[in-house]
Design a protein around this motif. Structure first.
Motif, PDB file in Angstrom:
ATOM      1  N   UNK A 159       9.685  -2.196 -95.065  1.00  0.00           N
ATOM      2  CA  UNK A 159       9.674  -3.168 -93.976  1.00  0.00           C
ATOM      3  C   UNK A 159       8.832  -2.708 -92.790  1.00  0.00           C
ATOM      4  N   UNK A 160       8.999  -1.438 -92.386  1.00  0.00           N
ATOM      5  CA  UNK A 160       8.272  -0.942 -91.219  1.00  0.00           C
ATOM      6  C   UNK A 160       6.775  -0.988 -91.461  1.00  0.00           C
ATOM      7  N   UNK A 161       6.347  -0.722 -92.680  1.00  0.00           N
ATOM      8  CA  UNK A 161       4.925  -0.770 -93.019  1.00  0.00           C
ATOM      9  C   UNK A 161       4.349  -2.174 -92.871  1.00  0.00           C
ATOM     10  N   UNK A 169      21.327  -4.898 -93.673  1.00  0.00           N
ATOM     11  CA  UNK A 169      22.463  -3.975 -93.596  1.00  0.00           C
ATOM     12  C   UNK A 169      22.186  -2.600 -94.191  1.00  0.00           C
ATOM     13  N   UNK A 170      20.915  -2.276 -94.469  1.00  0.00           N
ATOM     14  CA  UNK A 170      20.634  -1.019 -95.145  1.00  0.00           C
ATOM     15  C   UNK A 170      20.560   0.200 -94.254  1.00  0.00           C
ATOM     16  N   UNK A 171      20.368   0.022 -92.939  1.00  0.00           N
ATOM     17  CA  UNK A 171      20.137   1.193 -92.096  1.00  0.00           C
ATOM     18  C   UNK A 171      21.391   2.044 -91.940  1.00  0.00           C
ATOM     19  N   UNK A 172      22.550   1.425 -91.821  1.00  0.00           N
ATOM     20  CA  UNK A 172      23.784   2.200 -91.626  1.00  0.00           C
ATOM     21  C   UNK A 172      24.095   3.088 -92.831  1.00  0.00           C
ATOM     22  N   UNK A 173      24.154   2.541 -94.061  1.00  0.00           N
ATOM     23  CA  UNK A 173      24.423   3.428 -95.198  1.00  0.00           C
ATOM     24  C   UNK A 173      23.324   4.446 -95.439  1.00  0.00           C
ATOM     25  N   UNK A 174      22.069   4.091 -95.150  1.00  0.00           N
ATOM     26  CA  UNK A 174      20.997   5.054 -95.365  1.00  0.00           C
ATOM     27  C   UNK A 174      21.171   6.277 -94.466  1.00  0.00           C
ATOM     28  N   UNK A 175      21.438   6.049 -93.186  1.00  0.00           N
ATOM     29  CA  UNK A 175      21.657   7.168 -92.270  1.00  0.00           C
ATOM     30  C   UNK A 175      22.906   7.951 -92.668  1.00  0.00           C
ATOM     31  N   UNK A 176      23.957   7.241 -93.072  1.00  0.00           N
ATOM     32  CA  UNK A 176      25.192   7.920 -93.472  1.00  0.00           C
ATOM     33  C   UNK A 176      24.965   8.822 -94.668  1.00  0.00           C
ATOM     34  N   UNK A 177      24.099   8.409 -95.586  1.00  0.00           N
ATOM     35  CA  UNK A 177      23.884   9.164 -96.816  1.00  0.00           C
ATOM     36  C   UNK A 177      22.916  10.330 -96.636  1.00  0.00           C
ATOM     37  N   UNK A 183      16.232   9.545 -92.891  1.00  0.00           N
ATOM     38  CA  UNK A 183      16.204   8.083 -92.930  1.00  0.00           C
ATOM     39  C   UNK A 183      15.006   7.547 -92.142  1.00  0.00           C
ATOM     40  N   UNK A 184      14.759   8.115 -90.963  1.00  0.00           N
ATOM     41  CA  UNK A 184      13.606   7.691 -90.169  1.00  0.00           C
ATOM     42  C   UNK A 184      12.310   7.942 -90.917  1.00  0.00           C
ATOM     43  N   UNK A 185      12.192   9.105 -91.513  1.00  0.00           N
ATOM     44  CA  UNK A 185      10.962   9.438 -92.257  1.00  0.00           C
ATOM     45  C   UNK A 185      10.758   8.498 -93.434  1.00  0.00           C
ATOM     46  N   UNK A 186      11.827   8.191 -94.186  1.00  0.00           N
ATOM     47  CA  UNK A 186      11.721   7.284 -95.328  1.00  0.00           C
ATOM     48  C   UNK A 186      11.285   5.895 -94.869  1.00  0.00           C
ATOM     49  N   UNK A 193      10.971   7.309-102.989  1.00  0.00           N
ATOM     50  CA  UNK A 193      11.965   8.346-103.240  1.00  0.00           C
ATOM     51  C   UNK A 193      12.337   8.268-104.712  1.00  0.00           C
ATOM     52  N   UNK A 194      12.043   9.310-105.453  1.00  0.00           N
ATOM     53  CA  UNK A 194      12.318   9.322-106.882  1.00  0.00           C
ATOM     54  C   UNK A 194      13.729   9.779-107.199  1.00  0.00           C
ATOM     55  N   UNK A 195      14.027   9.861-108.483  1.00  0.00           N
ATOM     56  CA  UNK A 195      15.393  10.135-108.937  1.00  0.00           C
ATOM     57  C   UNK A 195      15.897  11.500-108.489  1.00  0.00           C
ATOM     58  N   UNK A 196      15.071  12.525-108.618  1.00  0.00           N
ATOM     59  CA  UNK A 196      15.525  13.877-108.279  1.00  0.00           C
ATOM     60  C   UNK A 196      15.890  13.972-106.801  1.00  0.00           C
TER      61      UNK A 196
END
Length: 270
Positions: A159-161, A169-177, A183-186, A193-196
């Protein structure tokens, strides 16, 4: 559970519309994104169907599995949303931007409803994610309590790009995880972000080969059903509230929850 390209159940779907199919087998519901030709790209109609699926769940359901047909879980928002024409029968995003503030706010809030019910206290939701989960697709996976991913998964928050922000609603769980800095960098870079990395940072609970994804989700659903429902509900509520409580407040919440459970086990409560 069926493979990503095969029917889920012999039982008729509870809902099947606008790229969303809901099936229910006893205490497990499966929500499937059903437009693999467009890599399960999302639209307002799909969001309304997801909201309707949440409202249509029978009270017996304890676990909800979210999956996408085809090679990608969801490639994100259908780019048609940004054209002047938008979607048939829908105001274009450009028209919404030119409209009144309260209408724009209410419209985004309506879209968000498709992403909120997955964390209801009476359910445990599991996203089974393969291939691309980009933007709205990433946020839909984040809306669930747990995520099992195939080894080819590619998460990205684009989105930022595009000059926007993640607003489903994705920002809260992303920061929590993963924490604020990651989260900011992603989000700011829009990188994949790959599987590993997903497993290492907590975005994924489990990584499996793609042909084992549905079976792994089925196994996790069975494990989640092993404990008594009310105990799972109490535990989920405790964990969900932990971040917003102090250590002492959490201790108090634990005591109150345990007292309720003990009284039930002693035959003194509901």
């Amino acid at each position: 559970m069926a493979s990503p390209d095969s029917p889920q159940s012999a039982a008729p779907p509870v809902l099947d519309k606008d790229g969303v199919r809901l099936t229910v087998e006893d205490t497990v519901a499966t929500v499937t994104l059903t437009n693999p030709a467009k890599r399960n790209a999302q639209s307002p109609a799909l969001w309304r169907a997801l909201t309707e699926a949440g409202r249509a769940l029978p009270g017996s359901v304890r676990v909800v599995v979210l999956r996408g047909e085809g090679k990608s879980f969801s490639a994100g928002l259908d780019r048609q949303a940004f054209t002047p024409e938008g979607f048939d029968g829908e105001p274009s995003f450009l028209d919404l931007a030119r409209g009144a503030d309260d209408v724009l706010d209410a419209t985004i809030a309506e879209y968000q409803e498709a992403f909120t019910w997955w964390r209801r206290s009476d359910l445990v939701s599991v996203a089974a994610v393969q291939g691309h989960a980009i933007g709205a697709g990433f946020q839909l996976a984040l809306a669930c309590d747990l995520r099992i991913v195939a080894d080819d998964v590619q998460f990205a928050m684009r989105e930022t790009s595009l000059g926007l922000v993640p607003d489903l609603t994705g920002t809260h769980p992303l920061v929590s995880l993963v924490g604020y800095a990651r989260a900011l960098e992603i989000c700011a870079t829009g990188r994949f972000v790959g599987a590993a990395e997903a497993e290492r940072t907590g975005l994924a609970n489990l990584v499996v080969p793609g042909d084992q994804l549905d079976a792994a989700a089925e196994d996790l659903a069975a494990a989640l059903l092993a404990a008594p429902r009310d105990a799972v509900i109490e535990t989920k509520a405790l964990l969900q509230g932990a971040v917003g409580r102090s250590y002492e407040e959490q201790r108090t919440a634990e005591r109150a929850a345990q007292a309720r459970r003990l009284r039930v086990l002693a035959g003194l409560g509901d």
